[in-house]
Scaffold this motif. Structure first.
Motif, short mmCIF file in Angstrom:
data_model
loop_
_atom_site.label_atom_id
_atom_site.label_comp_id
_atom_site.label_asym_id
_atom_site.label_seq_id
_atom_site.Cartn_x
_atom_site.Cartn_y
_atom_site.Cartn_z
N ARG A 1 21.02 1.49 -7.19
CA ARG A 1 20.29 2.75 -7.05
C ARG A 1 18.86 2.59 -7.55
O ARG A 1 17.94 3.14 -6.99
N ARG A 2 18.68 1.81 -8.60
CA ARG A 2 17.32 1.57 -9.10
C ARG A 2 16.48 0.84 -8.06
O ARG A 2 15.33 1.13 -7.88
N LYS B 1 12.18 0.99 -4.22
CA LYS B 1 11.68 0.90 -2.86
C LYS B 1 10.98 2.19 -2.48
O LYS B 1 9.93 2.18 -1.86
N THR B 2 11.55 3.31 -2.85
CA THR B 2 10.93 4.59 -2.56
C THR B 2 9.59 4.70 -3.29
O THR B 2 8.61 5.13 -2.70
N ALA B 3 9.56 4.27 -4.54
CA ALA B 3 8.30 4.30 -5.29
C ALA B 3 7.30 3.34 -4.65
O ALA B 3 6.12 3.65 -4.53
N GLY B 4 7.79 2.19 -4.22
CA GLY B 4 6.92 1.23 -3.54
C GLY B 4 6.37 1.81 -2.25
O GLY B 4 5.21 1.61 -1.91
N ASP B 5 7.24 2.50 -1.51
CA ASP B 5 6.79 3.14 -0.28
C ASP B 5 5.73 4.19 -0.58
O ASP B 5 4.75 4.32 0.16
N ALA B 6 5.92 4.93 -1.66
CA ALA B 6 4.94 5.95 -2.04
C ALA B 6 3.60 5.30 -2.39
O ALA B 6 2.55 5.82 -2.02
N ILE B 7 3.67 4.16 -3.07
CA ILE B 7 2.43 3.46 -3.42
C ILE B 7 1.74 2.96 -2.15
O ILE B 7 0.53 3.10 -2.00
N VAL B 8 2.51 2.40 -1.24
CA VAL B 8 1.94 1.93 0.03
C VAL B 8 1.32 3.10 0.79
O VAL B 8 0.20 2.99 1.31
N ASP B 9 2.03 4.22 0.84
CA ASP B 9 1.50 5.40 1.53
C ASP B 9 0.20 5.86 0.88
O ASP B 9 -0.76 6.20 1.58
N ALA B 10 0.18 5.87 -0.45
CA ALA B 10 -1.03 6.29 -1.16
C ALA B 10 -2.19 5.34 -0.87
O ALA B 10 -3.33 5.77 -0.66
N MET B 11 -1.90 4.05 -0.84
CA MET B 11 -2.95 3.07 -0.54
C MET B 11 -3.46 3.23 0.89
O MET B 11 -4.67 3.12 1.13
N LEU B 12 -2.56 3.53 1.81
CA LEU B 12 -2.98 3.76 3.19
C LEU B 12 -3.85 5.01 3.30
O LEU B 12 -4.83 5.04 4.05
N GLU B 13 -3.51 6.05 2.54
CA GLU B 13 -4.32 7.26 2.53
C GLU B 13 -5.70 6.98 1.95
O GLU B 13 -6.71 7.47 2.46
#
Length: 129
Positions: free
Chosen positions: A35-36, A41-53
């Motif tokens: 689960r961690r 992965k979700t946190a990583g996706d959020a970071i990637v999304d933020a970097m793309l923004e």
């Protein structure tokens, strides 16, 4: 034949493996570390999304700066200067020197057309005096 795991639970032969005479139970449900990993992965996706923004915002800002620079470019100022009536040669060439300053270019273009010549005359009389 049933084996007893180290935690004291028993299981069928399907749940256990024999390795060097020791029993080992196969996990059936995902562990908390699984689960961690998903939450990472979700946190990583959020970071990637933020970097793309951030990258997209940076591109938009760069485009806006370029558009602004084009609006107040030297060539644009010269074009406006060429279209003006009543500009004598001395003011014309002093204005070209003045257009080397980005702030002066922005002021020149931003002024109403009837104020531009007065502003240039004032600037040119200060620089020649």
């Amino acid at each position: 034949m049933n084996y007893v795991d180290e935690d004291g639970t028993s299981g069928s032969g399907d749940d256990t493996n024999m390795l060097d005479g020791h029993s080992k139970r196969q996990p059936v449900t995902p562990s908390s570390s699984g689960r961690r990993k998903r939450s990472r992965k979700t946190a990583g996706d959020a970071i990637v999304d933020a970097m793309l923004e951030i990258a997209a915002a940076s591109k938009m800002r760069a485009a806006a700066i370029m558009k602004n620079e084009e609006r107040f470019s030297i060539s644009r100022c010269i074009k406006v200067l060429d279209e003006m009536q009543g500009v004598d040669q001395r003011i014309y060439f002093l204005a070209l020197d003045l257009f080397e300053n980005p702030n002066a270019r922005e002021i020149f273009i931003s002024l109403k057309s009837e104020k531009r010549l007065l502003w240039l005359q004032g600037k040119c009389s200060v620089s020649s005096g």
